[in-house]
Design a protein around this motif. Structure first.
Motif, PDB file in Angstrom:
ATOM      1  N   GLY A   1     -28.574  23.864 -22.753  1.00  0.00           N
ATOM      2  CA  GLY A   1     -27.969  23.739 -24.027  1.00  0.00           C
ATOM      3  C   GLY A   1     -28.276  22.099 -24.750  1.00  0.00           C
ATOM      4  N   HIS A   2     -27.664  21.237 -24.195  1.00  0.00           N
ATOM      5  CA  HIS A   2     -27.569  19.884 -24.969  1.00  0.00           C
ATOM      6  C   HIS A   2     -28.982  19.304 -24.796  1.00  0.00           C
ATOM      7  N   PHE A   3     -29.743  19.228 -23.474  1.00  0.00           N
ATOM      8  CA  PHE A   3     -31.059  18.618 -23.580  1.00  0.00           C
ATOM      9  C   PHE A   3     -31.975  19.285 -24.201  1.00  0.00           C
ATOM     10  N   SER A   4     -32.117  20.619 -24.488  1.00  0.00           N
ATOM     11  CA  SER A   4     -32.997  21.308 -25.101  1.00  0.00           C
ATOM     12  C   SER A   4     -32.727  21.041 -26.817  1.00  0.00           C
ATOM     13  N   ARG A   5     -31.612  21.027 -27.076  1.00  0.00           N
ATOM     14  CA  ARG A   5     -31.116  20.685 -28.638  1.00  0.00           C
ATOM     15  C   ARG A   5     -31.494  19.496 -28.837  1.00  0.00           C
ATOM     16  N   ALA A   6     -31.499  18.442 -27.943  1.00  0.00           N
ATOM     17  CA  ALA A   6     -31.929  17.125 -28.102  1.00  0.00           C
ATOM     18  C   ALA A   6     -33.403  17.085 -28.522  1.00  0.00           C
ATOM     19  N   LEU A   7     -34.046  17.710 -27.612  1.00  0.00           N
ATOM     20  CA  LEU A   7     -35.622  17.585 -28.090  1.00  0.00           C
ATOM     21  C   LEU A   7     -35.847  18.222 -29.098  1.00  0.00           C
ATOM     22  N   GLN A   8     -35.156  19.398 -29.447  1.00  0.00           N
ATOM     23  CA  GLN A   8     -35.381  19.923 -30.568  1.00  0.00           C
ATOM     24  C   GLN A   8     -35.006  18.910 -32.179  1.00  0.00           C
ATOM     25  N   LEU A   9     -34.027  18.424 -31.966  1.00  0.00           N
ATOM     26  CA  LEU A   9     -33.465  17.638 -32.960  1.00  0.00           C
ATOM     27  C   LEU A   9     -34.309  16.290 -33.102  1.00  0.00           C
ATOM     28  N   ASP A  10     -34.753  15.726 -31.813  1.00  0.00           N
ATOM     29  CA  ASP A  10     -35.525  14.366 -32.042  1.00  0.00           C
ATOM     30  C   ASP A  10     -36.759  14.798 -32.441  1.00  0.00           C
ATOM     31  N   GLY A  11     -37.403  16.027 -32.674  1.00  0.00           N
ATOM     32  CA  GLY A  11     -38.619  16.125 -33.375  1.00  0.00           C
ATOM     33  C   GLY A  11     -38.684  16.028 -34.754  1.00  0.00           C
ATOM     34  N   LEU A  12     -37.647  16.308 -35.301  1.00  0.00           N
ATOM     35  CA  LEU A  12     -37.395  16.271 -36.706  1.00  0.00           C
ATOM     36  C   LEU A  12     -37.500  14.972 -37.593  1.00  0.00           C
ATOM     37  N   GLN A  13     -37.895  14.906 -38.756  1.00  0.00           N
ATOM     38  CA  GLN A  13     -38.132  13.704 -39.517  1.00  0.00           C
ATOM     39  C   GLN A  13     -36.722  12.887 -39.675  1.00  0.00           C
ATOM     40  N   SER A  14     -35.641  13.689 -39.694  1.00  0.00           N
ATOM     41  CA  SER A  14     -34.432  13.070 -39.703  1.00  0.00           C
ATOM     42  C   SER A  14     -33.678  12.620 -38.748  1.00  0.00           C
ATOM     43  N   SER A  15     -34.557  12.505 -37.383  1.00  0.00           N
ATOM     44  CA  SER A  15     -33.924  12.165 -36.183  1.00  0.00           C
ATOM     45  C   SER A  15     -33.829  10.799 -36.314  1.00  0.00           C
ATOM     46  N   HIS A  16     -33.196   9.969 -35.453  1.00  0.00           N
ATOM     47  CA  HIS A  16     -32.650   8.540 -35.389  1.00  0.00           C
ATOM     48  C   HIS A  16     -32.488   8.084 -33.916  1.00  0.00           C
ATOM     49  N   PRO A  17     -32.272   6.789 -33.655  1.00  0.00           N
ATOM     50  CA  PRO A  17     -32.353   6.289 -32.334  1.00  0.00           C
ATOM     51  C   PRO A  17     -30.613   6.409 -31.911  1.00  0.00           C
ATOM     52  N   ILE A  18     -30.466   6.446 -30.720  1.00  0.00           N
ATOM     53  CA  ILE A  18     -28.987   6.673 -30.412  1.00  0.00           C
ATOM     54  C   ILE A  18     -28.245   5.357 -30.527  1.00  0.00           C
ATOM     55  N   GLN A  19     -28.788   4.221 -30.378  1.00  0.00           N
ATOM     56  CA  GLN A  19     -28.339   2.922 -30.678  1.00  0.00           C
ATOM     57  C   GLN A  19     -28.832   2.397 -32.010  1.00  0.00           C
ATOM     58  N   VAL A  20     -27.793   2.326 -32.965  1.00  0.00           N
ATOM     59  CA  VAL A  20     -27.954   1.872 -34.252  1.00  0.00           C
ATOM     60  C   VAL A  20     -26.797   0.607 -34.358  1.00  0.00           C
ATOM     61  N   PRO A  21     -27.028  -0.390 -35.479  1.00  0.00           N
ATOM     62  CA  PRO A  21     -26.074  -1.301 -35.549  1.00  0.00           C
ATOM     63  C   PRO A  21     -25.037  -0.868 -36.391  1.00  0.00           C
ATOM     64  N   ILE A  22     -24.040  -1.206 -36.392  1.00  0.00           N
ATOM     65  CA  ILE A  22     -22.715  -0.719 -36.898  1.00  0.00           C
ATOM     66  C   ILE A  22     -22.064  -1.990 -37.478  1.00  0.00           C
ATOM     67  N   HIS A  23     -22.068  -2.162 -38.790  1.00  0.00           N
ATOM     68  CA  HIS A  23     -21.400  -3.244 -39.510  1.00  0.00           C
ATOM     69  C   HIS A  23     -19.993  -3.089 -39.908  1.00  0.00           C
ATOM     70  N   HIS A  24     -19.922  -1.766 -40.369  1.00  0.00           N
ATOM     71  CA  HIS A  24     -18.416  -1.556 -40.992  1.00  0.00           C
ATOM     72  C   HIS A  24     -17.964  -0.322 -40.125  1.00  0.00           C
ATOM     73  N   ALA A  25     -16.554  -0.305 -39.944  1.00  0.00           N
ATOM     74  CA  ALA A  25     -16.036   0.949 -39.295  1.00  0.00           C
ATOM     75  C   ALA A  25     -16.504   2.305 -39.864  1.00  0.00           C
ATOM     76  N   GLU A  26     -16.341   2.449 -41.246  1.00  0.00           N
ATOM     77  CA  GLU A  26     -16.756   3.627 -41.945  1.00  0.00           C
ATOM     78  C   GLU A  26     -18.197   4.203 -41.529  1.00  0.00           C
ATOM     79  N   GLU A  27     -19.046   3.342 -41.093  1.00  0.00           N
ATOM     80  CA  GLU A  27     -20.427   3.755 -40.846  1.00  0.00           C
ATOM     81  C   GLU A  27     -20.483   4.408 -39.627  1.00  0.00           C
ATOM     82  N   VAL A  28     -19.419   4.343 -38.445  1.00  0.00           N
ATOM     83  CA  VAL A  28     -19.440   5.183 -37.367  1.00  0.00           C
ATOM     84  C   VAL A  28     -19.413   6.577 -37.789  1.00  0.00           C
ATOM     85  N   GLU A  29     -18.873   7.309 -38.574  1.00  0.00           N
ATOM     86  CA  GLU A  29     -18.829   8.562 -38.969  1.00  0.00           C
ATOM     87  C   GLU A  29     -20.250   9.128 -39.270  1.00  0.00           C
ATOM     88  N   GLN A  30     -21.088   8.188 -39.898  1.00  0.00           N
ATOM     89  CA  GLN A  30     -22.506   8.451 -40.238  1.00  0.00           C
ATOM     90  C   GLN A  30     -23.364   8.667 -39.138  1.00  0.00           C
TER      91      GLN A  30
END
Length: 108
Positions: A12-41
């Motif tokens: 389930g999750h691992f296969s989905r992770a590989l699929q999603l990570d191959g998309l141009q819209s993929s992003h790192p897991i660890q990203v800086p959060i400067h404002h609380a509202e950014e968490v939802e994004q």
């Protein structure tokens, strides 16, 4: 019959992770959060599927005993407070004696 939750995770999750990570819209897991509202994004299917897969991988590297001990130490030290990602990596490094921060920087 025995419920094999980790088999379900891989299909389930691992296969989905590989699929999603191959998309141009993929992003790192660890990203800086400067404002609380950014968490939802940043918390989306990519974060959860990739994040869960990375946690499963580091558990395999550290072994269950070190994984749990480091996590327990981390939770005890930072109870009721705020942390940064590297705080968890350092907690695992202390119990396992492995370069967790170095490993995780290439995975996240």
């Amino acid at each position: 019959p025995e419920y094999k939750v980790w088999d379900q995770f891989v299909t389930g999750h691992f296969s989905r992770a590989l699929q999603l990570d191959g998309l141009q819209s993929s992003h790192p897991i660890q990203v800086p959060i400067h404002h609380a509202e950014e968490v939802e994004q940043v918390f989306d299917a990519i974060s959860y599927c990739k994040g869960g897969s990375v946690v499963k991988m580091i558990r395999a590297v550290l072994g269950m005993k070190n994984f749990q001990a480091g996590l327990a130490n981390y939770m005890k030290e930072f109870a009721y407070g705020n942390t940064e990602t590297n705080d968890l990596w350092q907690a695992w490094e202390k119990v396992a004696g492995m370069p967790v921060q170095e490993l995780m920087s290439s995975w996240t």
